[in-house]
Write a protein that holds these residues in place. Structure first.
Motif, PDB file in Angstrom:
ATOM      1  N   ARG A  19       0.855  -1.261   0.028  1.00  0.00           N
ATOM      2  CA  ARG A  19       0.028   0.064  -0.196  1.00  0.00           C
ATOM      3  C   ARG A  19       0.841   1.342   0.102  1.00  0.00           C
ATOM      4  O   ARG A  19       0.390   2.404  -0.130  1.00  0.00           O
ATOM      5  N   ASN A  21       3.195   1.813  -2.254  1.00  0.00           N
ATOM      6  CA  ASN A  21       3.693   2.183  -3.498  1.00  0.00           C
ATOM      7  C   ASN A  21       3.064   3.629  -4.018  1.00  0.00           C
ATOM      8  O   ASN A  21       2.893   3.634  -5.580  1.00  0.00           O
ATOM      9  N   VAL A  22       2.907   4.121  -3.237  1.00  0.00           N
ATOM     10  CA  VAL A  22       2.262   5.561  -3.902  1.00  0.00           C
ATOM     11  C   VAL A  22       2.758   6.495  -2.914  1.00  0.00           C
ATOM     12  O   VAL A  22       3.295   6.328  -1.613  1.00  0.00           O
ATOM     13  N   ILE A  23       3.074   7.802  -3.304  1.00  0.00           N
ATOM     14  CA  ILE A  23       3.312   9.198  -2.357  1.00  0.00           C
ATOM     15  C   ILE A  23       2.269   9.923  -1.893  1.00  0.00           C
ATOM     16  O   ILE A  23       1.405  10.517  -2.644  1.00  0.00           O
ATOM     17  N   THR A  24       1.741   9.741  -0.584  1.00  0.00           N
ATOM     18  CA  THR A  24       0.504  10.425  -0.104  1.00  0.00           C
ATOM     19  C   THR A  24       1.243  11.527   0.624  1.00  0.00           C
ATOM     20  O   THR A  24       2.200  12.011   0.837  1.00  0.00           O
ATOM     21  N   HIS A  27       3.392  10.971   3.515  1.00  0.00           N
ATOM     22  CA  HIS A  27       4.504  10.656   3.166  1.00  0.00           C
ATOM     23  C   HIS A  27       5.500  11.881   2.855  1.00  0.00           C
ATOM     24  O   HIS A  27       6.979  12.124   3.189  1.00  0.00           O
ATOM     25  N   THR A  28       4.840  12.832   2.338  1.00  0.00           N
ATOM     26  CA  THR A  28       5.512  14.045   1.941  1.00  0.00           C
ATOM     27  C   THR A  28       6.061  14.935   3.264  1.00  0.00           C
ATOM     28  O   THR A  28       7.060  15.353   3.428  1.00  0.00           O
ATOM     29  N   THR A 181       8.720   4.021   2.364  1.00  0.00           N
ATOM     30  CA  THR A 181       8.556   3.877   0.716  1.00  0.00           C
ATOM     31  C   THR A 181       8.349   2.683   0.130  1.00  0.00           C
ATOM     32  O   THR A 181       9.134   1.835   0.395  1.00  0.00           O
ATOM     33  N   LYS A 184       8.492   0.986  -5.652  1.00  0.00           N
ATOM     34  CA  LYS A 184       8.377   1.665  -6.587  1.00  0.00           C
ATOM     35  C   LYS A 184       9.179   3.212  -6.879  1.00  0.00           C
ATOM     36  O   LYS A 184       9.776   3.480  -7.740  1.00  0.00           O
ATOM     37  N   TYR A 185       9.308   3.522  -5.418  1.00  0.00           N
ATOM     38  CA  TYR A 185       9.874   5.145  -5.546  1.00  0.00           C
ATOM     39  C   TYR A 185      11.384   4.937  -4.561  1.00  0.00           C
ATOM     40  O   TYR A 185      11.719   6.070  -4.495  1.00  0.00           O
TER      41      TYR A 185
END
Length: 261
Positions: A19, A21-24, A27-28, A181, A184-185
């Protein structure tokens, strides 16, 4: 809650990372805090060049240059036109005593080695975020203590423990980032992780230009460490670590907190 239950039923090998594998937005926030924290952390690794820059002095009528060995000199008169106080001037490190400067750096890097190993083990046991915060508090406390060193023996000892904390900040911050992270990133975040390290090198020159007393400089770079030590109160522990330690309820709460933002 139904979605959260599905997380534990699917992607069995690593449900949290699947879950991530996105930058929310959350996360920022985490990335920003960790990236900015690297600036004062790296100052404590490079601070000796400011604590003990090249100094010139005179002894009687003979002018001594920093690269000249004309000893002994019982009462050197230092040229303080650039730096008002350094390790060398405070403790009288000239002639045979100059080797103690290198020894203090060895103590600091020895402490970093111990800190990297110690905090790596402790973060596995007690949590990434907890050890991340403690390492910053430790660096700040001993960084302040270094600025008050009464003699070289105390300076050696305090520099060692300052290095322990600095080594801990490097290990815990990187592991915390990677666990937040997804695969993917990770290459991108790893590359970006080094930008604040380079920025710290640039900013360090400006800080030292404004603070010509080495011990005032040491105090100034230590105070920000306490701010980042408070991260444990406003960031969430790594959900991946919580899950691997089988703290499922805490994992759910952490993911819910991230989802709210």
């Amino acid at each position: 809650m139904s979605v959260l239950r599905d997380i534990f039923r699917t992607a069995a090998s690593n449900p949290v990372e699947a879950r991530f594998n996105v930058i929310t937005k959350y996360h920022t926030v985490v990335y920003f805090v960790v990236f900015i924290s690297k600036i004062p952390a790296m100052w404590h690794i490079l601070n000796l060049m400011i604590l003990n820059p090249p100094m010139t002095y005179s002894c009687g009528s003979a002018v001594r240059l920093s690269n000249t060995e004309m000893c002994p000199c019982d009462n050197p008169s230092w040229d303080r036109s650039v730096f008002s106080e350094t390790v060398q001037t405070k403790f009288g490190l000239i002639c045979d005593k100059k080797k103690e400067i290198s020894l203090s750096e060895t103590c600091a890097f020895g402490g970093m080695l111990v800190g990297a190993l110690l905090f790596g083990i402790l973060s596995d046991r007690f949590g990434r975020l907890m050890m991340y915060s403690i390492s910053f508090f430790l660096t700040g406390i001993f960084g302040v203590a270094v600025s008050q060193s009464p003699n070289m023996k105390a300076f050696f000892t305090l520099r060692f423990f300052e290095g322990v904390g600095a080594g801990g900040t490097i290990v815990t911050s990187f592991v915390l980032l990677m666990e937040y992270t997804g695969t993917k990133y990770r290459e991108t975040i790893t590359a970006l992780y080094h930008i604040p390290i380079n920025l710290s090198h640039l900013i360090l020159a400006g800080v030292s230009y404004g603070l010509r007393n080495a011990f005032h400089f040491q105090l100034a770079i230590s105070v920000p460490m306490f701010l980042f030590g408070l991260s444990v109160f406003f960031l969430n522990e790594s959900p991946l670590w919580l899950l691997t330690r089988k703290y499922k309820e805490r994992t759910v709460k952490a993911i819910q907190s991230i989802a709210k933002l």
